[in-house]
Design a protein around this motif. Structure first.
Motif, short mmCIF file in Angstrom:
data_model
loop_
_atom_site.label_atom_id
_atom_site.label_comp_id
_atom_site.label_asym_id
_atom_site.label_seq_id
_atom_site.Cartn_x
_atom_site.Cartn_y
_atom_site.Cartn_z
N ALA A 63 0.83 -1.21 0.00
CA ALA A 63 0.00 0.00 0.00
C ALA A 63 0.86 1.25 0.00
CB ALA A 63 -0.92 -0.01 1.21
N ARG A 64 1.94 1.25 0.78
CA ARG A 64 2.83 2.42 0.84
C ARG A 64 3.51 2.67 -0.50
NH1 ARG A 64 5.68 1.51 6.75
NH2 ARG A 64 3.99 2.40 7.97
N ILE A 65 4.02 1.60 -1.11
CA ILE A 65 4.71 1.74 -2.40
C ILE A 65 3.73 2.24 -3.45
CG2 ILE A 65 5.90 0.48 -4.23
CD1 ILE A 65 6.83 -1.48 -1.98
N ASN A 66 2.55 1.66 -3.47
CA ASN A 66 1.54 2.03 -4.47
C ASN A 66 1.13 3.49 -4.33
OD1 ASN A 66 -0.15 1.53 -6.61
ND2 ASN A 66 -1.80 0.75 -5.33
N ALA A 67 0.98 3.95 -3.08
CA ALA A 67 0.57 5.34 -2.86
C ALA A 67 1.62 6.31 -3.39
CB ALA A 67 0.34 5.58 -1.37
#
Length: 117
Positions: A63-67
């Motif tokens: 989720a962090r990478i995607n954001a």
């Protein structure tokens, strides 16, 4: 026949179990039968949740990478980034990528730009 005094071994076993469950509330730390049930339940939960924790952290990293990746470009996503990483044989795991994404976004942007070229 003389009376035999029993219970040393049983008492030792029970106190060992009591030490394990000493922090539990109410009957879960006092009654022997309930203590054994709660000990089994606690051990099952810890075994299950160790696997669960790995899953949850992986989801968090993704989720962090995607954001961060979606902020840079409109059409770029996490799945494309991972695919391009594997194509270019850059072996960075998701934990490291998430740390880079949080601490130094420009570095992640540079990595994604290098992969695309």
């Amino acid at each position: 026949m003389t009376r035999t005094r029993r219970g040393y071994i049983a008492r030792r076993r029970r106190t060992k179990i009591r030490l394990f469950t000493s922090s539990f509330r109410g009957a879960h730390s006092r009654l022997t039968r309930t203590i054994t049930q709660q000990k089994i339940r606690a051990l099952v939960s810890t075994h299950r949740d160790r696997d669960r924790q790995k899953r949850d952290f992986r989801r968090l990293w993704i989720a962090r990478i995607n954001a961060v990746i979606r902020e840079s470009r409109a059409s770029y996503s996490y799945s494309r980034l991972i695919h391009d990483l594997y194509k270019s044989q850059l072996l960075l795991n998701r934990k490291i990528l998430a740390q880079i994404a949080i601490s130094n976004r420009n570095c992640l942007y540079m990595i994604s730009n290098e992969i695309i070229k």
